[in-house]
Write a protein that holds these residues in place. Structure first.
Motif, short mmCIF file in Angstrom:
data_model
loop_
_atom_site.label_atom_id
_atom_site.label_comp_id
_atom_site.label_asym_id
_atom_site.label_seq_id
_atom_site.Cartn_x
_atom_site.Cartn_y
_atom_site.Cartn_z
N LEU A 1 4.88 -4.86 -6.85
CA LEU A 1 5.58 -5.13 -5.24
C LEU A 1 6.59 -6.21 -5.44
O LEU A 1 7.56 -6.23 -4.73
CB LEU A 1 4.33 -5.28 -4.17
CG LEU A 1 3.47 -4.45 -4.30
CD1 LEU A 1 2.46 -4.70 -3.08
CD2 LEU A 1 4.15 -3.09 -3.41
N VAL B 1 -11.15 -6.49 6.50
CA VAL B 1 -12.62 -5.70 6.85
C VAL B 1 -13.84 -6.60 6.49
O VAL B 1 -13.97 -7.26 5.55
CB VAL B 1 -12.39 -4.57 5.57
CG1 VAL B 1 -13.82 -3.74 5.69
CG2 VAL B 1 -11.46 -3.64 5.87
N ALA C 1 3.30 -1.25 1.93
CA ALA C 1 2.02 -1.48 1.00
C ALA C 1 1.48 -2.70 1.15
O ALA C 1 0.13 -2.89 1.34
CB ALA C 1 2.45 -1.19 -0.63
N VAL D 1 -1.00 -2.98 4.22
CA VAL D 1 -2.03 -1.97 4.03
C VAL D 1 -3.03 -2.45 3.11
O VAL D 1 -4.12 -2.47 3.06
CB VAL D 1 -1.59 -0.56 3.43
CG1 VAL D 1 -2.81 0.20 3.26
CG2 VAL D 1 -0.47 0.09 4.62
N LEU D 2 -2.46 -3.18 2.02
CA LEU D 2 -3.54 -3.96 0.98
C LEU D 2 -4.14 -5.14 2.01
O LEU D 2 -5.24 -5.39 1.44
CB LEU D 2 -2.73 -4.64 -0.20
CG LEU D 2 -2.44 -3.56 -1.31
CD1 LEU D 2 -1.62 -4.09 -2.33
CD2 LEU D 2 -3.87 -2.96 -1.76
N ALA E 1 -1.91 0.36 -10.17
CA ALA E 1 -2.55 -0.69 -9.41
C ALA E 1 -2.34 -0.34 -7.98
O ALA E 1 -3.25 -0.51 -7.02
CB ALA E 1 -2.01 -2.11 -9.82
N VAL E 2 -0.90 -0.49 -7.57
CA VAL E 2 -0.76 -0.50 -5.95
C VAL E 2 -1.33 0.83 -5.46
O VAL E 2 -2.11 0.62 -4.44
CB VAL E 2 0.65 -0.27 -5.63
CG1 VAL E 2 0.98 -0.15 -4.25
CG2 VAL E 2 1.40 -1.78 -6.15
N VAL F 1 -13.14 -4.94 -5.17
CA VAL F 1 -12.16 -4.47 -4.09
C VAL F 1 -11.70 -5.47 -2.84
O VAL F 1 -10.72 -5.55 -2.41
CB VAL F 1 -12.73 -2.99 -3.47
CG1 VAL F 1 -12.01 -2.51 -2.39
CG2 VAL F 1 -12.83 -2.12 -4.52
N VAL G 1 -5.12 -5.27 4.75
CA VAL G 1 -6.43 -4.60 5.44
C VAL G 1 -7.42 -4.79 4.77
O VAL G 1 -8.52 -5.14 5.38
CB VAL G 1 -5.96 -2.99 5.87
CG1 VAL G 1 -7.46 -2.43 6.65
CG2 VAL G 1 -4.78 -2.96 6.94
N LEU G 2 -7.51 -4.91 3.52
CA LEU G 2 -9.01 -4.93 2.77
C LEU G 2 -9.30 -6.33 2.89
O LEU G 2 -10.42 -6.49 3.05
CB LEU G 2 -8.39 -4.88 1.07
CG LEU G 2 -8.15 -3.22 0.64
CD1 LEU G 2 -8.18 -3.20 -0.70
CD2 LEU G 2 -9.62 -2.38 1.05
N SER H 1 -0.50 -5.13 -9.18
CA SER H 1 0.28 -4.81 -7.88
C SER H 1 0.99 -5.71 -7.23
O SER H 1 2.13 -5.47 -6.71
CB SER H 1 -0.86 -4.21 -6.78
OG SER H 1 -1.84 -5.13 -6.53
N ILE I 1 -9.29 -7.95 -4.15
CA ILE I 1 -7.99 -7.71 -4.69
C ILE I 1 -6.73 -8.42 -3.69
O ILE I 1 -5.85 -8.85 -4.38
CB ILE I 1 -7.70 -6.21 -4.53
CG1 ILE I 1 -8.53 -5.35 -5.75
CG2 ILE I 1 -6.09 -5.61 -4.58
CD1 ILE I 1 -8.62 -4.09 -5.65
N LEU J 1 -4.10 1.05 -2.66
CA LEU J 1 -4.03 1.88 -1.45
C LEU J 1 -5.17 2.95 -1.24
O LEU J 1 -5.46 3.14 0.05
CB LEU J 1 -2.83 2.32 -1.23
CG LEU J 1 -1.49 1.33 -1.30
CD1 LEU J 1 -0.42 2.17 -1.14
CD2 LEU J 1 -1.55 0.26 -0.03
#
Lengths: 460, 427
Positions: free
Chosen positions: A257, A279, A269, A272-273, B33-34, A321, A275-276, A253, A324, B38
């Protein structure tokens, strides 16, 4: 507590005012303050700092040591027969005395000796409160009057205040060093005590982990074995699963990106990624234990596989996860740092984008990515909440991710949450594991930072 | 084009096709992957929200309660001590018995009473203590239902399972209550104010939120000034020598030390050495201060670096001392960036659980703490504690607590982003 704090604040404020006023008065009024070396406020600060700092230090040290000292005195005042009690029982007794003195309910029965000790403690506590105020007042009046006398027109108040401020700044930045020293000392001391009971070779190379030590010597199956290998194996298994998830997804990713994506997609994106990463890990633990683990179990059953309800797979997948965004943002940084000229040269030779990425960009970025992956591994090894909630407790030497394994961090938590006796090998083992964890993650970090740094110098 | 050229052309064409196909595959892999990343975010949030949203309402059973003077205050003294001691269970049980006169045997009756939470009794008692004039009257009162009733009403436990577990009677009682319009749900304000409890319907995050608040307060009060002071020293004053190198290496390493190790430090030093109270937000705050300090220092240093040297030179040029330059000119310009870093550090501290486990903030604590020295829990620790409970109703509460936690975290981060947007200056 609050009375003394309030007192110090009030003393500081009045000292500022007094210092300011005295400076102005020594030169004969506000119209001739030009004769002062510094602005009048600096004289105020000078006096205020000399009042607040010693008083604050007394307050801090008193707060840190009062309870320890009182406990020691109370213990000394108890009858000899009670002083001879084992540490755990003595601790309970002291707790009872404290509760009684604070007017709470006690756990054990109240004997006259305890009553007397509680009354004594109460009295000492009151004396201590008064004594603290007295000491603060005495100290501030002594130092304050010296500083007060020092206020003269030719005194270099600004320089002196700036010197104190410098010292405070240096003190603040050395807290980082103090923290490291504190960590090393706190885990090292307890670990050394642990290694007196259990030989260090047994700990490092033992293949058996069952920390339940026997309450009675004739008990069966409670011998207590402290071999860290199964824990390390479990940690590595779960981290390995996590890396298998995080590295491909994170890296791909990041590549997509930074090399392919439309800027607008990238703008959406990336956060938002991220955010992981924000958490809390306890949330991942909850997700792994209550959603993913039953799901995997059901899936395994339908395929005819036996999946433990606390499998390493569930914990590892969720941890992956979590990691990532860590991998993707670190790789993104190093990929963007590869000079555009390298790409242009490759395109000029007729390579496609993917060929450029695979054969030019990635090799150039590889050290940085490796560093990032190592940092992520150290993150995975030190991660606690996911494995505490989703991985098991049984220390098994296995490479099968469908089974339940346990990790170093899980064992630290299980050994230290609940009742603690600070002389049992069981509790001390947690600190030895902590030391092990600290050393491993530190080594990984140092190696990772070295790799990243060497790479950076390459292109600057 | 001769044959040879054609052959070369064909080979190149074939190889190009292959290379383009590989290019498309690679690109699709990246996009995949992206999308996968998401979708994890989406999955996590939908899972938590779908499990937790229903905890924000709570089931109540409306019953006509007769405030029987015989039970509450037989000798008509209206003495508060006497009123507090009365057996209010009888008051909430009587209307149930009246509603279902066919229930006769003791076991069935006990099950009938279990439709109501033990909290219903406290509810009645609180009403009487607040207004003794109620005694002797009959009122329709919405009483707190048991967590099993709550789960069945919300549809988390399906009818068949419920019948299997509680029997056919239970189900018919609930159906009758529903038909009479006595069973209804309302906004669950207690969830935000109550402390922990063994009964899911009484458990709330009030205590945990207060504990987190005090912990963060201590963390903020310590890590903000210390972190900023350290950053100022390292960025503006420090000479390049061994000592400053040592500090820098330490800060970088501390940022990567596992959080649980900080918990061990807190346990060994703050609790065992200094004798500070266990389970107290004060100790939690101290430990989290040490943990967030590297974040705050690194962010503050970046903010100081962003201030252009011309500002410093201008101040020094008109005769300001170095300290004056920093405190009067550089610091105000760097402050928004430092605050952003501090907020991010605080968000990190709010979500941290492992070190708090080490210093005993995992105890079962019912009371809402009133000071940083009271024993308390914290929001993420509450999540951990509830996640271990077997009751279905606790799953719902845990998810709701996570939603509250995430809401705090997201708003803190949004604050940081907004602050950065508002005050960011390009020089």
């Amino acid at each position: 507590m609050s009375v003394a704090v309030l007192l110090v604040i009030l003393l500081g404020l009045s000292a500022f005012y007094l210092g300011h006023a005295r400076a102005v008065r020594t030169v004969g009024g506000a119209h001739s303050i030009r004769r002062l070396h510094s602005l009048p406020a600096y004289y105020g600060w000078y006096l205020a700092l000399w009042v607040i700092l010693p008083a604050g230090a007394v307050l801090l040290l008193w707060g840190l040591f009062q309870e320890t000292a009182l406990t020691a005195w109370i213990t000394a005042s108890l009858p000899a027969q009670q002083q001879a009690l084992p540490a755990a029982e003595l601790g309970l007794l002291i707790n009872d005395i404290r509760n009684l003195a604070a007017g709470n309910i006690t756990a054990g029965q109240v004997t006259p000796e305890i009553q007397a000790a509680a009354a004594q403690l109460q009295q000492w506590q009151q004396t201590a409160t008064l004594a603290r105020i007295a000491v603060i007042l005495a100290l501030t009046s002594l130092i304050g009057s010296l500083a007060w006398r020092a206020i003269q027109p030719e005194m270099r108040a600004r320089n002196r205040v700036e010197w104190i401020v410098q010292a405070l700044l240096i003190l603040s930045s050395s807290i980082a060093v103090l923290t490291t020293v504190g960590i090393v000392l706190s885990v090292l001391f307890e670990s050394i005590r642990f290694f007196h009971k259990i030989p260090i070779t047994d700990f490092l190379f033992g293949l058996d982990w069952s920390p339940q030590t026997a309450l009675r010597s004739d008990q069966v199956g409670a011998s207590g074995a402290f071999g860290a290998i199964p824990l390390l194996a479990g940690t590595l298994l779960i981290s390995g699963v996590a890396m298998l998830v995080a590295v491909p997804i994170g890296l791909m990713s990041a590549i997509y990106l930074s090399e392919y994506a439309h800027p607008r997609l990238r703008q959406v994106a990336k956060p938002v990624l991220e955010v992981l990463a924000g958490v809390p890990t306890v949330v991942y633990g909850f997700f792994a234990a209550l959603t993913l683990a039953p799901l995997l179990r059901g899936l395994g059953e339908s395929l005819g596989l036996e999946v433990a309800s606390e499998s390493a797979l569930a914990a590892g997948l969720v941890m992956g996860v979590m990691i990532i965004p860590f991998i993707s943002s670190l790789s993104d940084d190093v990929i963007s740092a590869v000079p555009q000229a390298l790409r242009d040269a490759s395109f000029g030779l007729g390579a496609t984008r993917s060929e450029t990425i695979r054969q030019v960009v990635l090799p150039a970025a590889l050290p940085g990515i490796m560093g990032g992956v190592l940092l992520a591994v150290s993150r995975a090894i030190g991660e606690t909440m996911i494995v505490v909630m989703a991985a098991g407790l049984s220390a098994k030497l296995t490479a099968n991710p469908l089974e339940a394994v346990t990790t170093v961090t899980v064992q630290i938590v299980t050994l230290l949450v609940g009742d603690q006796e600070f002389d049992s090998a069981k509790t001390l083992a947690a600190f030895a594991l902590g030391l092990l964890l600290f050393v491993i993650t530190l080594a990984l970090n140092i190696v990772a930072l070295k790799i990243v740094r060497r790479y950076r110098e390459h292109y600057e | 084009m001769n044959e040879r050229q054609q052959a070369v052309y064909a080979t190149v064409q074939a190889s190009l096709r292959r290379r383009y196909a590989r290019e498309r595959r690679f690109r699709a892999l990246g996009l995949g992957a992206v999308i996968l990343g998401l979708s994890f975010v989406l999955l996590l949030f939908t899972d938590i929200i779908s499990k937790g949203y229903s905890a924000f309402v709570q089931t109540y059973i409306t019953l006509p309660v007769y405030f029987d003077p015989q039970v509450i205050d037989p000798n008509e003294q209206r003495d508060p001590a006497q009123l507090a001691r009365a057996d209010y269970r009888q008051l909430v049980r009587a209307p149930l018995r009246a509603l279902f006169p066919e229930v006769k045997n003791r076991r069935a009756k006990r099950q009938l009473y279990r439709l109501l939470s033990t909290g219903a009794t406290y509810q009645i008692r609180a009403m009487v203590l607040a207004d003794p004039g109620l005694i002797g009257q009959t009122r329709q009162i919405a009483l707190l239902a048991d967590d099993d009733v709550d789960m069945i009403t919300k549809g988390h436990v399906d009818q068949a399972t419920a019948e299997e577990r509680f029997g056919a009677d239970y189900r018919s009682w609930l159906q009758q209550l529903t038909r009479q319009g006595r069973l209804h749900t309302r906004w669950n304000i207690e969830f935000f104010t109550a402390g922990d409890s063994r009964e899911p319907e009484l458990a709330g995050i009030g205590g945990a939120m207060a504990g987190s608040f005090y912990t963060l307060l201590v963390t903020l009060l310590l890590s903000c000034p210390i972190g900023i002071a350290a950053a100022i020293y390292l960025e503006e004053f420090a000479p390049r020598n061994r000592f400053t190198d040592l500090i820098e290496v330490n800060i970088n390493n501390l940022a990567a030390v596992p959080s649980i190790v900080f918990g061990l430090l807190g346990l060994a030093i703050f609790i065992n050495l200094f004798g500070l109270p266990r389970s107290a937000p004060l100790v939690g705050g101290l430990v989290l201060t040490l943990m967030t300090l590297p974040t705050v220092i690194i962010a503050s240093r970046a903010a100081l670096q962003a201030v252009p040297p011309s500002i410093r030179e201008a101040a020094l040029g008109i005769g300001a001392s170095r300290t004056q330059t920093v405190f009067h000119h550089v610091l105000p310009l760097a402050l928004p960036g430092m605050l952003t870093g501090t907020i991010i550090g605080m968000a990190q501290a709010l979500g941290e659980t492992a070190p708090l486990l080490m210093i005993g903030m995992v105890a079962f604590i019912v009371d809402v703490p009133n000071s940083p020295l009271d024993p308390s829990s914290a929001l993420p620790v509450q999540v951990y504690l509830w996640a271990d409970s077997p009751e279905r109703a606790f799953v719902e509460r845990t998810s709701a607590a996570i939603m509250v936690l995430l809401a705090f975290l997201i708003s803190m981060n949004a604050c940081a982003v907004a602050l950065r947007r508002r005050f960011e200056r390009r020089w």
